[in-house]
Design an enzyme around this catalytic site. Structure first.
Site, PDB file in Angstrom:
ATOM      1  N   ASP A  68      -9.888  -3.845  -5.133  1.00  0.00           N
ATOM      2  CA  ASP A  68      -9.150  -2.825  -4.101  1.00  0.00           C
ATOM      3  C   ASP A  68     -10.086  -1.421  -4.001  1.00  0.00           C
ATOM      4  O   ASP A  68      -9.845  -0.784  -5.119  1.00  0.00           O
ATOM      5  CB  ASP A  68      -7.895  -2.719  -4.505  1.00  0.00           C
ATOM      6  CG  ASP A  68      -7.112  -2.200  -3.145  1.00  0.00           C
ATOM      7  OD1 ASP A  68      -7.549  -1.491  -2.331  1.00  0.00           O
ATOM      8  OD2 ASP A  68      -5.921  -2.733  -3.137  1.00  0.00           O
ATOM      9  N   SER A  75       0.915  -1.238   0.129  1.00  0.00           N
ATOM     10  CA  SER A  75      -0.049  -0.075   0.128  1.00  0.00           C
ATOM     11  C   SER A  75       0.917   1.413   0.154  1.00  0.00           C
ATOM     12  O   SER A  75       1.867   1.510  -0.944  1.00  0.00           O
ATOM     13  CB  SER A  75      -1.074  -0.147   1.294  1.00  0.00           C
ATOM     14  OG  SER A  75      -1.979   0.946   1.044  1.00  0.00           O
ATOM     15  N   HIS A  90      -8.072  -4.930  -1.215  1.00  0.00           N
ATOM     16  CA  HIS A  90      -6.806  -4.537  -0.578  1.00  0.00           C
ATOM     17  C   HIS A  90      -6.163  -5.500   0.308  1.00  0.00           C
ATOM     18  O   HIS A  90      -4.806  -5.416   0.342  1.00  0.00           O
ATOM     19  CB  HIS A  90      -6.963  -3.274   0.213  1.00  0.00           C
ATOM     20  CG  HIS A  90      -6.012  -2.204   0.529  1.00  0.00           C
ATOM     21  ND1 HIS A  90      -5.196  -1.843  -0.532  1.00  0.00           N
ATOM     22  CD2 HIS A  90      -5.164  -2.092   1.636  1.00  0.00           C
ATOM     23  CE1 HIS A  90      -4.190  -0.895  -0.307  1.00  0.00           C
ATOM     24  NE2 HIS A  90      -4.328  -1.178   1.223  1.00  0.00           N
TER      25      HIS A  90
END
Length: 685
Positions: A619, A534, A654
């Site tokens: 995501d 991320s 995610h």
């Protein structure tokens, strides 16, 4: 397939502040996730990835078997008591998801199943339980669940007496929910359907159609996130509003839930606070007197700041991170020089005690303590070598009892060594690094080194235990966490010098720390690897542009790499709420700062490390097209013959796959990439 996929190029130009940015791969963005050309390209990349990693398939299977063998087959949490009932989370052999059980607080009561997440997840590719809340009379249970991994939750309610689910179904929600004390009124948060920002708080009455629900609060500033919680006193429910630098809380009377919420303290620039309610007082953790926060108390009838009473002063060298209230005691999490401690304060005379440290190189946290009328504190401890351990501390007698430690089969804690070091960066600032390795594998200057970082949002990268890491350590890897600027390890000031116009510090810290570790013999310079996810994926992707020869390979998990374009698009989830983190590129000065490090915009004609990039089609935090575009541009521009792999989970978001077994399929694949490179057995030239 004998050649790597080549995304077609369609000319597209972004024009901002007098600059033209060419983006031939903008077509890979499909908000609906239904464009067949896009899906076909992602599938082609997956096939290429699987083909290239095929020589490592036996290793992947071995790693998966190792990792899942370390999962305790039948496992359970330490039960906790709340309002006359005991609760426990249980796993059975082979279960991907937990089962919640409960019983009354007497020796004759039998444990009963409250919620079996395995049943809830049946036939679903993904499942996550967001919240589970029970009414004060124990009649109804409300849950929020995500079946897509896009952080869009659905609310459902069960009648526990009749053992049946009510017809109420409310979709498009944030996970947090709270019940009022009447057992009939439930509060939930709707998300904006486009940006997924939580923004509206609604009140639902049992038995009513959701179309009759009442909107009680709406947040119009899209830089704020909205959440719900309840107080220790159980007399207040809170609507919490938080941006990166500002907070505001609204209180709801839990006994009179139809009264409108009232603002506890209005927001103002650079003022952050968190709040609890106890014995007709508000306790407020605030940064008004210092960036490391102090604790204050005021009556519930007058919350104006001039009438706050200082409980714990703000300090320059110690960060007040959290607090919890008990009848006679206040317990805090306080961090100094990156190390966290638990402290207890008497609510009567302010006397302070520090709980004994479990070890120097670990992390400790306040556990789940739903009852305030007790002298027993639950807390947790973990380190890079010590599995998660639950303790109970008697606040009156200071007696310590270990309740449980997660048992890892065939694991010997003493076989591993951890360390905490301070390294000096190019500008003279000292940055902490956490390290762990297997003692009998250490050969100075010869071990493969894996460096991990994050460095954003003021989040603390905790040096805690991971049994998947053991598979790397047992193969000779040294594992290093660099606590770069932009994180919260050294308080708010550490965060502030790693965001906005100072973001380049994060990249420089990661590079400098890695170089110094190699100079100290903590790794082989030819077998040095980087990993981040991320915002940490942004970190390692940026480093691949800035120091392309430092790392032999990089694992970028769901990386945030197209920073300029994403932060210019307010329709993308999370964008506007992050202007205080990255800047607003609609402003020229912010644009120019982001433009200097945005990984996608800075890909150039040079040799890059071996790269393995992962993403999830659904995501909602880092859209799949960012990694996809980055890989496509790298294929076009890089000058080396190193591996460049993109794997898109077409069913997840995610966090990747859900479930305690399925998640290790991806982890085993990623670790095989690192081990294959480190051993030299892959790729074959």
């Amino acid at each position: 397939m004998t050649n790597s996929p080549q995304a077609r190029r369609i000319p597209y130009i972004h024009q901002n502040h007098g600059e033209e940015r060419y983006d031939e791969f903008a077509w890979l963005r499909d908000d609906e996730r239904s464009d067949q050309d896009v899906i076909d390209y992602l599938i082609a990349e997956n096939r290429w990835c699987e083909q290239q990693l095929a020589p490592l398939s036996a290793l992947q299977e071995t790693l998966y078997a190792e990792m899942t063998a370390r999962i305790p087959g039948n496992d359970h949490s330490v039960p906790f008591l709340k309002a006359g009932y005991w609760y426990q989370q249980r796993y059975q052999q082979g279960d991907d998801y937990p089962r919640w059980v409960w019983r009354k607080d007497n020796s004759q009561a039998q444990w009963r199943t409250l919620l079996d997440c395995n049943i809830r997840a049946r036939d679903a590719e993904y499942y996550e339980l967001g919240a589970l809340e029970i009414t004060a009379d124990h009649r109804y249970m409300a849950v929020t669940e995500d079946y897509l991994s896009r952080r869009e939750y659905t609310l459902r309610i069960k009648d526990l007496r009749e053992q049946k689910w009510l017809p109420t179904v409310i979709e498009g929600l944030s996970p947090s929910i709270v019940w009022a004390n009447d057992g009939q009124t439930l509060f939930y948060i709707k998300q904006d359907p486009q940006t997924l920002l939580p923004w509206q708080v609604w009140r639902h009455q049992l038995g009513n159609d959701p179309s009759q629900d009442t909107l009680i609060y709406e947040e119009h500033d899209d830089s704020f996130y909205v959440s719900l919680t309840s107080s220790s006193s159980e007399q207040r429910l809170f609507i919490l509003l938080d941006s990166s630098t500002v907070s505001e809380a609204w209180a709801i009377d839990a006994n009179n839930p139809h009264l409108p919420p009232c603002c506890v303290l209005e927001r103002r620039a650079n003022h952050e606070y968190s709040i609890d309610h106890f014995e007709e007082h508000y306790f407020i953790r605030s940064n008004r007197d210092g960036i490391n926060f102090g604790l204050y108390r005021c009556t519930q009838d007058d919350t104006s700041e001039q009438n706050w009473h200082e409980v714990i002063p703000a300090k320059k060298d110690r960060i007040l991170e959290d607090f919890q209230l008990f009848n006679d005691w206040l317990v805090t999490e306080e961090r100094e020089q990156g190390i966290i401690q638990l402290c207890q304060y008497s609510l009567h005379n302010g006397q302070r005690y520090t709980l004994p440290k479990q070890a120097e190189n670990g992390v400790v946290w306040i556990g789940h303590n739903p009852e305030v009328n007790t002298t027993r504190l639950r807390f947790g401890y973990s380190s890079l070598t010590t599995p998660t351990t639950t303790y109970e501390w008697d606040l009156n007698t200071h007696q310590l009892q270990r309740l449980k430690q997660v048992q890892i089969p065939l694991y010997d804690e003493h076989a591993y060594q951890s360390d905490w070091r301070w390294l000096t960066m190019r500008d003279g600032v000292k940055v902490p690094v956490s390290l762990v390795w297997r003692r009998d594998c250490l050969e100075p200057g010869k071990n493969p080194l894996l460096v991990y970082g994050y460095g954003a949002y003021g989040a603390v990268l905790e040096a805690d235990f991971s049994f998947t890491r053991q598979s790397l350590l047992d193969r000779g890897f040294i594992y290093a966490m660099v606590h770069v600027r932009g994180g919260g390890e050294l308080g708010r000031a550490w965060y502030d010098v790693g965001r906005l116009q100072y973001k380049m510090n994060s990249f420089n810290d990661f590079i400098d720390a890695t170089q110094q570790l190699l100079q100290q013999g903590m790794g082989d310079s030819k077998r040095c690897y980087a990993m981040g996810g991320s915002a940490g994926g942004l970190l390692v992707a940026g480093v691949s542009n800035l120091a392309p020869t430092l790392f032999h390979g990089i694992l970028a998990q769901v990386p945030f790499v197209d920073v300029v374009s994403t932060m210019l698009d307010e329709s993308i989830p999370l964008t506007t709420g992050e202007y205080e983190e990255w800047g607003n590129p609609n402003i020229k000065e912010d644009y120019e700062v982001i433009r200097t490090y945005s990984p996608y915009d800075n890909v150039c004609e040079q040799a890059y490390p071996h790269l393995f990039v992962t993403t999830g089609l659904h995501d909602s935090q880092v859209q799949y097209w960012e990694p996809a575009k980055w890989v496509a541009k790298l294929r076009k521009m890089k000058t080396d013959a190193h591996q460049l792999l993109l794997y898109t989970d077409l069913d997840a978001g995610h966090g990747g796959k859900s479930g305690r077994y399925q998640a290790y399929v991806d982890i085993a694949r990623e670790c095989s990439f690192l081990i294959g490179l480190a051993t030299g057995e892959w790729p074959k030239s």
